[in-house]
Design a protein around this motif. Structure first.
Motif, short mmCIF file in Angstrom:
data_model
loop_
_atom_site.label_atom_id
_atom_site.label_comp_id
_atom_site.label_asym_id
_atom_site.label_seq_id
_atom_site.Cartn_x
_atom_site.Cartn_y
_atom_site.Cartn_z
N SER A 88 0.83 -1.21 0.00
CA SER A 88 0.00 0.00 0.00
C SER A 88 0.86 1.26 0.00
N GLU A 89 1.93 1.25 0.79
CA GLU A 89 2.81 2.41 0.85
C GLU A 89 3.58 2.60 -0.45
N LEU A 90 3.92 1.53 -1.13
CA LEU A 90 4.67 1.62 -2.38
C LEU A 90 3.88 2.32 -3.48
N ASN A 91 2.55 2.40 -3.32
CA ASN A 91 1.71 3.07 -4.30
C ASN A 91 1.47 4.54 -3.98
N GLN A 92 2.10 5.03 -2.90
CA GLN A 92 1.90 6.43 -2.50
C GLN A 92 2.72 7.37 -3.39
N ASP A 93 2.30 8.64 -3.39
CA ASP A 93 2.95 9.64 -4.24
C ASP A 93 4.41 9.87 -3.87
N TYR A 94 4.72 9.84 -2.56
CA TYR A 94 6.10 10.12 -2.15
C TYR A 94 7.07 9.08 -2.67
N VAL A 95 6.60 7.84 -2.88
CA VAL A 95 7.45 6.79 -3.44
C VAL A 95 7.72 7.06 -4.92
N ARG A 96 6.68 7.45 -5.65
CA ARG A 96 6.87 7.78 -7.07
C ARG A 96 7.80 8.98 -7.23
N THR A 97 7.68 9.96 -6.33
CA THR A 97 8.57 11.12 -6.39
C THR A 97 10.02 10.72 -6.14
N ALA A 98 10.22 9.86 -5.14
CA ALA A 98 11.58 9.40 -4.83
C ALA A 98 12.18 8.62 -6.00
N ARG A 99 11.36 7.80 -6.67
CA ARG A 99 11.86 7.04 -7.81
C ARG A 99 12.21 7.96 -8.98
N SER A 100 11.39 8.99 -9.18
CA SER A 100 11.66 9.92 -10.28
C SER A 100 12.96 10.69 -10.06
N ARG A 101 13.37 10.80 -8.81
CA ARG A 101 14.63 11.49 -8.50
C ARG A 101 15.82 10.55 -8.51
N GLY A 102 15.58 9.30 -8.86
CA GLY A 102 16.67 8.35 -9.00
C GLY A 102 17.04 7.59 -7.74
N ALA A 103 16.21 7.67 -6.71
CA ALA A 103 16.51 6.95 -5.46
C ALA A 103 16.42 5.44 -5.69
N ARG A 104 17.31 4.70 -5.08
CA ARG A 104 17.32 3.24 -5.24
C ARG A 104 16.17 2.61 -4.47
N SER A 105 15.68 1.48 -4.96
CA SER A 105 14.53 0.80 -4.34
C SER A 105 14.83 0.42 -2.90
N PHE A 106 16.06 -0.03 -2.65
CA PHE A 106 16.45 -0.43 -1.30
C PHE A 106 16.35 0.74 -0.33
N ARG A 107 16.85 1.92 -0.77
CA ARG A 107 16.81 3.10 0.08
C ARG A 107 15.38 3.57 0.30
N ILE A 108 14.55 3.49 -0.72
CA ILE A 108 13.15 3.90 -0.58
C ILE A 108 12.44 3.00 0.42
N LEU A 109 12.69 1.70 0.30
CA LEU A 109 12.01 0.74 1.17
C LEU A 109 12.40 0.94 2.63
N TYR A 110 13.69 0.97 2.90
CA TYR A 110 14.15 1.02 4.29
C TYR A 110 14.22 2.44 4.85
N GLY A 111 14.30 3.43 3.98
CA GLY A 111 14.38 4.80 4.45
C GLY A 111 13.04 5.48 4.64
N HIS A 112 12.02 5.04 3.91
CA HIS A 112 10.73 5.73 3.95
C HIS A 112 9.55 4.77 4.14
N VAL A 113 9.48 3.77 3.26
CA VAL A 113 8.28 2.92 3.20
C VAL A 113 8.11 2.10 4.48
N LEU A 114 9.18 1.47 4.93
CA LEU A 114 9.06 0.53 6.05
C LEU A 114 8.58 1.21 7.33
N LYS A 115 9.06 2.41 7.58
CA LYS A 115 8.65 3.12 8.79
C LYS A 115 7.15 3.38 8.80
#
Length: 317
Positions: free
Chosen positions: A208-235
């Motif tokens: 559910s969190e992976l479909n949020q806007d902040y995840v798409r924004t982070a991906r568009s800025r080139g953030a790695r999936s691992f960093r997105i998951l453990y830095g933002h999504v998991l919390k």
């Protein structure tokens, strides 16, 4: 976290605990049966029963008896057991509570160690064979009741493989290592169904969190999936899981009644069953108060944790 929020929640906690003790005391007061008569033989005379009622304070008004009981309970004095003559309720609880606490700690550690990595892996490889395997295993362990798992483990590991002797509980104060070896099997029986549930909760929450806007924004800025998951999504994904884990630990701390019966553990759950069957009301009162208090206190702790885990709660509280 604001001090005002903490004080408000703490006052609510105290008021809830007082209400619980009042309802518990009142409930056992209106239950049919004479507490004095239950402590005497059936051949006791009416004068003996009346004298004991006076000694136990049963002739006093209900508010007087409640405040006397509450003041004693706050000092750790819940009276004497009817079933075990001359033994106080506090002494009974002191011998049974460590067993339930050890079972709770071991079960909860198993739940955390196994379910969190599996839930993350299932979400990372959604739709792949690993996700399918984890989901199928989760469904199976969720569908099997803890008591049935306990029976299977007793038969397989106790009677067939002889890894432990069913019913031969080892006192933790005599041999702690031996007690832990015995308790690992009931801990697994308690933990497995909860592991399946936590895996499902965490997987769905991460997706559910992976479909949020902040995840798409982070991906568009080139953030790695691992960093997105453990830095933002998991919390953020852990927030609903914390609520469920709070219910799990409250349930385990309250005493896994059936599992304790299956493995012959002298814990709180087993004591509650024997006390109810023998109409040992002081013990039942104390255990019911303990169980409800554990649930309320765990919920209070979760409310406080939310203030640190989710900033959005801080802004709305």
């Amino acid at each position: 976290m604001s001090l005002h929020y903490f004080i408000r929640k703490f006052i609510t906690l105290i008021m809830t605990l007082l209400l619980i003790t009042l309802l518990t005391f009142a409930a056992f007061t209106v239950i049919p049966g004479d507490a004095a008569l239950s402590r005497l033989d059936m051949d006791a005379t009416e004068e003996q029963v009346e004298a004991l009622r006076e000694e136990m304070g049963l002739n006093d008004p209900l508010p007087v008896r409640y405040f006397q009981w509450l003041s004693s309970a706050l000092r750790g004095d819940f009276g004497e057991s009817y079933q075990y003559s001359g033994v106080t309720v506090a002494e009974l609880l002191a011998t049974r509570l460590p067993v339930t606490l050890l079972l709770a700690v071991m079960s909860f550690l198993l739940i955390l160690i196994i379910s969190l990595p599996l839930g993350i892996l299932s979400a990372m490889y959604v739709g792949k064979w690993l996700d399918t395997l984890i989901n199928q295993l989760s469904q199976i362990v969720m569908a099997v009741p803890a008591f049935f798992l306990g029976m299977l483990m007793t038969y397989l590991f106790g009677l067939v493989l002889k890894w432990f002797q069913p019913g031969a509980f080892i006192d933790p104060f005599e041999d702690f290592a031996g007690c832990v070896r015995y308790m690992i099997f009931p801990a697994i029986a308690v933990a497995l169904p909860k592991i399946g549930m936590v895996v499902k909760f965490l997987r769905n929450s991460i997706l559910s969190e992976l479909n949020q806007d902040y995840v798409r924004t982070a991906r568009s800025r080139g953030a790695r999936s691992f960093r997105i998951l453990y830095g933002h999504v998991l919390k953020n994904a852990l927030i609903p899981v914390i609520t469920f884990l709070a219910m799990v630990i409250a349930e385990i701390l309250a005493g896994s009644i059936v599992v304790e019966q299956v493995f012959g553990l002298p814990g709180m759950g087993r004591l509650l069953v024997t006390s109810i069957s023998s109409r040992d009301y002081p013990v039942v009162q104390a255990i019911v108060t303990y169980i409800t208090s554990v649930v309320v206190i765990i919920n209070f702790i979760v409310d406080i944790l939310y203030q640190f885990v989710d900033p959005r709660v801080r802004t709305t509280s």
